[in-house]
Design a protein around this motif. Structure first.
Motif, PDB file in Angstrom:
ATOM      1  N   ALA A 293       0.834  -1.204   0.000  1.00 16.60           N
ATOM      2  CA  ALA A 293       0.000   0.000   0.000  1.00 16.60           C
ATOM      3  C   ALA A 293       0.869   1.255   0.000  1.00 16.60           C
ATOM      4  CB  ALA A 293      -0.939  -0.005   1.205  1.00 16.60           C
ATOM      5  N   HIS A 294       1.946   1.241   0.771  1.00 13.60           N
ATOM      6  CA  HIS A 294       2.883   2.375   0.808  1.00 13.60           C
ATOM      7  C   HIS A 294       3.464   2.629  -0.583  1.00 13.60           C
ATOM      8  CE1 HIS A 294       6.356   4.838   1.850  1.00 13.60           C
ATOM      9  NE2 HIS A 294       7.099   3.947   1.232  1.00 13.60           N
ATOM     10  N   ASP A 295       3.903   1.572  -1.244  1.00 14.54           N
ATOM     11  CA  ASP A 295       4.492   1.714  -2.577  1.00 14.54           C
ATOM     12  C   ASP A 295       3.498   2.316  -3.567  1.00 14.54           C
ATOM     13  OD1 ASP A 295       6.805   0.603  -1.562  1.00 14.54           O
ATOM     14  OD2 ASP A 295       6.459  -1.379  -2.454  1.00 14.54           O
ATOM     15  N   ILE A 296       2.248   1.868  -3.506  1.00 15.66           N
ATOM     16  CA  ILE A 296       1.220   2.391  -4.409  1.00 15.66           C
ATOM     17  C   ILE A 296       0.937   3.861  -4.101  1.00 15.66           C
ATOM     18  CG2 ILE A 296      -1.213   2.224  -5.079  1.00 15.66           C
ATOM     19  CD1 ILE A 296      -0.914  -0.852  -4.589  1.00 15.66           C
ATOM     20  N   ALA A 297       0.796   4.193  -2.809  1.00 16.66           N
ATOM     21  CA  ALA A 297       0.520   5.582  -2.415  1.00 16.66           C
ATOM     22  C   ALA A 297       1.658   6.508  -2.837  1.00 16.66           C
ATOM     23  CB  ALA A 297       0.275   5.674  -0.911  1.00 16.66           C
TER      24      ALA A 297
ATOM     25  N   GLU B  28       3.088  21.376  -1.524  1.00 17.14           N
ATOM     26  CA  GLU B  28       3.963  21.702  -0.407  1.00 17.14           C
ATOM     27  C   GLU B  28       4.117  20.444   0.453  1.00 17.14           C
ATOM     28  OE1 GLU B  28       5.546  24.612   0.203  1.00 17.14           O
ATOM     29  OE2 GLU B  28       4.795  25.286  -1.737  1.00 17.14           O
ATOM     30  N   PRO B  29       5.179  20.335   1.246  1.00 16.04           N
ATOM     31  CA  PRO B  29       5.428  19.097   2.005  1.00 16.04           C
ATOM     32  C   PRO B  29       4.270  18.645   2.897  1.00 16.04           C
ATOM     33  CG  PRO B  29       7.375  20.478   2.039  1.00 16.04           C
ATOM     34  CD  PRO B  29       6.287  21.282   1.379  1.00 16.04           C
ATOM     35  N   ILE B  30       3.641  19.554   3.606  1.00 15.21           N
ATOM     36  CA  ILE B  30       2.541  19.160   4.499  1.00 15.21           C
ATOM     37  C   ILE B  30       1.351  18.660   3.689  1.00 15.21           C
ATOM     38  CG2 ILE B  30       0.892  19.976   6.240  1.00 15.21           C
ATOM     39  CD1 ILE B  30       3.790  19.670   7.254  1.00 15.21           C
ATOM     40  N   GLU B  31       1.032  19.332   2.612  1.00 18.81           N
ATOM     41  CA  GLU B  31      -0.076  18.899   1.751  1.00 18.81           C
ATOM     42  C   GLU B  31       0.249  17.545   1.111  1.00 18.81           C
ATOM     43  OE1 GLU B  31      -3.611  18.474  -0.046  1.00 18.81           O
ATOM     44  OE2 GLU B  31      -3.101  19.942   1.486  1.00 18.81           O
ATOM     45  N   ALA B  32       1.505  17.344   0.727  1.00 13.48           N
ATOM     46  CA  ALA B  32       1.905  16.049   0.159  1.00 13.48           C
ATOM     47  C   ALA B  32       1.728  14.935   1.188  1.00 13.48           C
ATOM     48  CB  ALA B  32       3.355  16.114  -0.313  1.00 13.48           C
ATOM     49  N   TYR B  33       2.101  15.200   2.433  1.00  9.44           N
ATOM     50  CA  TYR B  33       1.917  14.214   3.503  1.00  9.44           C
ATOM     51  C   TYR B  33       0.436  13.895   3.693  1.00  9.44           C
ATOM     52  CZ  TYR B  33       1.512  12.230   8.144  1.00  9.44           C
ATOM     53  OH  TYR B  33       1.166  11.430   9.193  1.00  9.44           O
TER      54      TYR B  33
ATOM     55  N   TYR C 126      -0.716  11.764   0.879  1.00 10.90           N
ATOM     56  CA  TYR C 126      -0.170  10.411   1.040  1.00 10.90           C
ATOM     57  C   TYR C 126      -1.019   9.596   2.016  1.00 10.90           C
ATOM     58  CZ  TYR C 126       2.780   6.806   3.119  1.00 10.90           C
ATOM     59  OH  TYR C 126       3.242   5.623   3.633  1.00 10.90           O
ATOM     60  N   VAL C 127      -1.278  10.159   3.195  1.00 15.19           N
ATOM     61  CA  VAL C 127      -2.061   9.449   4.213  1.00 15.19           C
ATOM     62  C   VAL C 127      -3.471   9.183   3.710  1.00 15.19           C
ATOM     63  CG1 VAL C 127      -3.065   9.630   6.532  1.00 15.19           C
ATOM     64  CG2 VAL C 127      -0.688  10.282   6.138  1.00 15.19           C
ATOM     65  N   ASN C 128      -4.075  10.172   3.058  1.00 16.53           N
ATOM     66  CA  ASN C 128      -5.438   9.993   2.553  1.00 16.53           C
ATOM     67  C   ASN C 128      -5.507   8.985   1.416  1.00 16.53           C
ATOM     68  OD1 ASN C 128      -6.675  11.740   4.374  1.00 16.53           O
ATOM     69  ND2 ASN C 128      -6.222  13.517   3.116  1.00 16.53           N
ATOM     70  N   SER C 129      -4.401   8.721   0.749  1.00 21.26           N
ATOM     71  CA  SER C 129      -4.338   7.679  -0.279  1.00 21.26           C
ATOM     72  C   SER C 129      -4.008   6.325   0.340  1.00 21.26           C
ATOM     73  CB  SER C 129      -3.257   8.002  -1.313  1.00 21.26           C
ATOM     74  OG  SER C 129      -3.545   9.189  -1.988  1.00 21.26           O
TER      75      SER C 129
ATOM     76  N   ILE D 216      -6.225   2.456   0.253  1.00 18.64           N
ATOM     77  CA  ILE D 216      -5.517   1.420  -0.501  1.00 18.64           C
ATOM     78  C   ILE D 216      -5.238   0.225   0.408  1.00 18.64           C
ATOM     79  CG2 ILE D 216      -3.346   0.835  -1.644  1.00 18.64           C
ATOM     80  CD1 ILE D 216      -3.293   3.785  -2.636  1.00 18.64           C
ATOM     81  N   LEU D 217      -4.767   0.483   1.615  1.00 14.48           N
ATOM     82  CA  LEU D 217      -4.465  -0.588   2.557  1.00 14.48           C
ATOM     83  C   LEU D 217      -5.722  -1.373   2.911  1.00 14.48           C
ATOM     84  CD1 LEU D 217      -2.506  -2.141   4.273  1.00 14.48           C
ATOM     85  CD2 LEU D 217      -2.790  -0.410   6.057  1.00 14.48           C
ATOM     86  N   LYS D 218      -6.826  -0.687   3.151  1.00 18.18           N
ATOM     87  CA  LYS D 218      -8.079  -1.383   3.464  1.00 18.18           C
ATOM     88  C   LYS D 218      -8.498  -2.294   2.318  1.00 18.18           C
ATOM     89  CE  LYS D 218      -9.985   1.990   6.648  1.00 18.18           C
ATOM     90  NZ  LYS D 218     -11.038   2.979   6.885  1.00 18.18           N
ATOM     91  N   GLU D 219      -8.353  -1.830   1.098  1.00 19.40           N
ATOM     92  CA  GLU D 219      -8.739  -2.630  -0.073  1.00 19.40           C
ATOM     93  C   GLU D 219      -7.822  -3.839  -0.231  1.00 19.40           C
ATOM     94  OE1 GLU D 219     -11.406  -3.481  -2.982  1.00 19.40           O
ATOM     95  OE2 GLU D 219     -11.506  -1.787  -1.627  1.00 19.40           O
ATOM     96  N   ILE D 220      -6.523  -3.641  -0.078  1.00 19.73           N
ATOM     97  CA  ILE D 220      -5.579  -4.756  -0.184  1.00 19.73           C
ATOM     98  C   ILE D 220      -5.834  -5.771   0.923  1.00 19.73           C
ATOM     99  CG2 ILE D 220      -3.145  -5.424   0.000  1.00 19.73           C
ATOM    100  CD1 ILE D 220      -2.445  -2.817  -1.442  1.00 19.73           C
ATOM    101  N   ASP D 221      -6.058  -5.309   2.156  1.00 14.71           N
ATOM    102  CA  ASP D 221      -6.343  -6.221   3.266  1.00 14.71           C
ATOM    103  C   ASP D 221      -7.611  -7.035   3.008  1.00 14.71           C
ATOM    104  OD1 ASP D 221      -4.108  -5.658   4.782  1.00 14.71           O
ATOM    105  OD2 ASP D 221      -5.126  -4.224   6.087  1.00 14.71           O
ATOM    106  N   LYS D 222      -8.604  -6.395   2.387  1.00 14.03           N
ATOM    107  CA  LYS D 222      -9.851  -7.098   2.081  1.00 14.03           C
ATOM    108  C   LYS D 222      -9.607  -8.161   1.012  1.00 14.03           C
ATOM    109  CE  LYS D 222     -12.927  -4.886  -0.214  1.00 14.03           C
ATOM    110  NZ  LYS D 222     -13.952  -3.980  -0.702  1.00 14.03           N
TER     111      LYS D 222
END
Length: 55
Positions: free
Chosen positions: A8-12, A24-29, A32-35, A39-45
């Motif tokens: 999920a990290h790699d995809i995000a 900007e760095p904060i917006e990018a973070y 990232y978290v919102n992506s 993604i992780l929930k879908e992969i886990d499912k």
């Protein structure tokens, strides 16, 4: 085996690199978290026990 979290990290990160060059760095973070979480929930499912790598 690559964990679902790593996958999920790699995809995000790939999505952020493709669509976040002007952020900007904060917006990018935040993006990232919102992506990452959906993604992780879908992969886990789809793969509750992870995906075994073929060597």
């Amino acid at each position: 085996m690559i964990s679902n979290e790593q996958r999920a990290h790699d995809i995000a990160i790939a999505l952020l690199q493709a669509n976040g060059k002007e952020l900007e760095p904060i917006e990018a973070y935040h993006r990232y978290v919102n992506s990452l979480l959906p993604i992780l929930k879908e992969i886990d499912k789809d793969f509750p026990h992870g995906i075994k790598e073929h060597l």
